[in-house]
Design a protein around this motif. Structure first.
Motif, short mmCIF file in Angstrom:
data_model
loop_
_atom_site.label_atom_id
_atom_site.label_comp_id
_atom_site.label_asym_id
_atom_site.label_seq_id
_atom_site.Cartn_x
_atom_site.Cartn_y
_atom_site.Cartn_z
N PHE A 100 0.78 -1.23 0.00
CA PHE A 100 0.00 0.00 0.00
C PHE A 100 0.82 1.29 0.00
CE2 PHE A 100 -2.64 -3.23 2.17
CZ PHE A 100 -3.70 -3.27 1.28
N PHE A 101 2.07 1.22 0.46
CA PHE A 101 2.88 2.44 0.57
C PHE A 101 4.19 2.32 -0.21
CE2 PHE A 101 0.41 2.12 4.54
CZ PHE A 101 -0.35 3.28 4.41
N GLN A 102 4.16 1.51 -1.25
CA GLN A 102 5.38 1.26 -2.02
C GLN A 102 6.01 2.54 -2.55
OE1 GLN A 102 6.26 -0.38 -6.41
NE2 GLN A 102 4.86 -1.64 -5.24
N LYS A 103 5.23 3.36 -3.22
CA LYS A 103 5.77 4.58 -3.84
C LYS A 103 6.12 5.63 -2.80
CE LYS A 103 3.47 4.01 -8.31
NZ LYS A 103 2.52 4.61 -9.29
N GLN A 104 5.28 5.75 -1.76
CA GLN A 104 5.51 6.80 -0.76
C GLN A 104 6.75 6.53 0.07
OE1 GLN A 104 2.69 5.26 -1.40
NE2 GLN A 104 0.91 6.63 -1.26
N LEU A 105 6.96 5.26 0.48
CA LEU A 105 8.05 4.94 1.40
C LEU A 105 9.28 4.36 0.70
CD1 LEU A 105 6.09 3.39 4.40
CD2 LEU A 105 7.01 5.68 4.18
N LEU A 106 9.07 3.65 -0.39
CA LEU A 106 10.19 2.97 -1.03
C LEU A 106 10.71 3.70 -2.26
CD1 LEU A 106 8.73 -0.66 -0.83
CD2 LEU A 106 10.29 0.45 0.76
N GLY A 107 9.87 4.52 -2.85
CA GLY A 107 10.29 5.24 -4.04
C GLY A 107 9.89 4.51 -5.31
N GLU A 108 9.83 5.24 -6.40
CA GLU A 108 9.36 4.69 -7.67
C GLU A 108 10.35 3.70 -8.29
OE1 GLU A 108 8.52 8.06 -10.10
OE2 GLU A 108 6.60 8.46 -9.14
N THR A 109 11.62 3.78 -7.89
CA THR A 109 12.63 2.91 -8.50
C THR A 109 12.84 1.61 -7.73
OG1 THR A 109 14.41 4.01 -7.25
CG2 THR A 109 13.87 4.90 -9.42
N LEU A 111 11.12 -1.22 -7.57
CA LEU A 111 10.96 -2.43 -8.36
C LEU A 111 12.14 -2.65 -9.30
CD1 LEU A 111 7.16 -2.20 -9.29
CD2 LEU A 111 8.23 -3.57 -7.49
N GLU A 112 12.67 -1.56 -9.84
CA GLU A 112 13.81 -1.68 -10.75
C GLU A 112 15.07 -2.11 -10.01
OE1 GLU A 112 16.01 -1.74 -14.16
OE2 GLU A 112 13.83 -1.56 -13.95
N LYS A 113 15.30 -1.55 -8.83
CA LYS A 113 16.50 -1.87 -8.06
C LYS A 113 16.49 -3.32 -7.58
CE LYS A 113 17.56 2.74 -6.25
NZ LYS A 113 17.65 3.59 -5.03
N ASN A 114 15.30 -3.86 -7.34
CA ASN A 114 15.20 -5.21 -6.79
C ASN A 114 14.53 -6.18 -7.77
OD1 ASN A 114 16.04 -4.71 -3.81
ND2 ASN A 114 14.54 -3.11 -4.23
N LYS A 115 14.77 -5.94 -9.05
CA LYS A 115 14.12 -6.76 -10.07
C LYS A 115 14.57 -8.22 -10.02
CE LYS A 115 17.41 -5.23 -13.65
NZ LYS A 115 17.53 -4.53 -14.96
N GLU A 116 15.81 -8.47 -9.55
CA GLU A 116 16.28 -9.85 -9.48
C GLU A 116 15.48 -10.65 -8.45
OE1 GLU A 116 20.50 -12.22 -9.14
OE2 GLU A 116 20.18 -10.55 -7.77
#
Length: 210
Positions: A100-109, A111-116
């Motif tokens: 629920f708070f992925q973008k607010q707390l983790l940032g938009e990038t 998913l890209e940083k942890n794609k593996e």
């Protein structure tokens, strides 16, 4: 605006931490007062342990310290139950953050940083989630957040995490009372922990290469 939201969320979190410590009467520099407050109220002591063990991720404190400490204070069995409870609560919080708070707390990038990790989770599902929790070189909180991001089922995620980590919590708990036990007992527990850690590390490397 997004940075402001992140600051607000983190500030709210730390506000809750301070409020809980204040309600317990632990916002003080008088160590004797803290000992009296905790020692005279066993329920408060256990609630405080669960709370601190739950929010340990915000303080970058390893879970192992609380497991061993809980075993020393409450005994191996009650310490085990309290540690498992705090694990379930803390990982539930990580799941909520991821979903629920992925973008607010983790940032938009994120998913890209942890794609593996996300790619491996999509391929192997809950089996890799269990592996990520037990393996000592993998960030278990990150696995839980990533599982939430790809919308793995909450109940299955928490059940998998608890069942996977419970044996290690149990073993580390006996290290806590191990200081009172024989040298042979401590060596046996350490050997089991090292063996499980090495085996999960070996499997994790195989999964990454596949």
């Amino acid at each position: 605006m997004k940075k402001i939201n992140k600051v607000i969320m983190m500030s709210s979190f730390w506000g809750v931490v301070v409020y809980v410590l204040y309600r317990f009467g632990l916002i003080t520099t008088d160590l004797n007062k803290i000992n009296v407050i905790i020692g005279n109220d066993p329920i408060k002591m256990r609630c405080l342990f669960v709370f601190l063990s739950t929010v340990k991720v915000a303080f970058l404190i390893p879970q192992t310290i609380f497991i061993i400490g809980g075993s020393i204070i409450f005994g191996p069995y009650e310490g085990f139950l309290l540690s498992v409870l705090s694990l379930a609560i803390s990982q539930s919080i990580m799941y909520v953050v991821g979903k629920f708070f992925q973008k607010q707390l983790l940032g938009e990038t994120f998913l890209e940083k942890n794609k593996e990790i996300i790619s491996i989770l999509k391929k192997y599902g809950y089996k890799v989630l269990a592996l990520g929790v037990v393996c000592p070189v993998t960030p278990s909180d990150l696995f839980t957040v990533s599982a939430a991001c790809i919308k793995l089922d909450y109940k299955k995620c928490i059940a998998t995490i608890v069942m996977a980590d419970a044996p290690m919590i149990f073993l580390y708990g006996f290290l806590g009372i191990g200081f009172k036990e024989s040298v042979g007992f401590k060596i046996l527990v350490v050997i089991l922990i090292v063996f499980i850690s090495y085996y999960t590390f070996y499997i994790w490397n195989k999964v990454k290469k596949s």
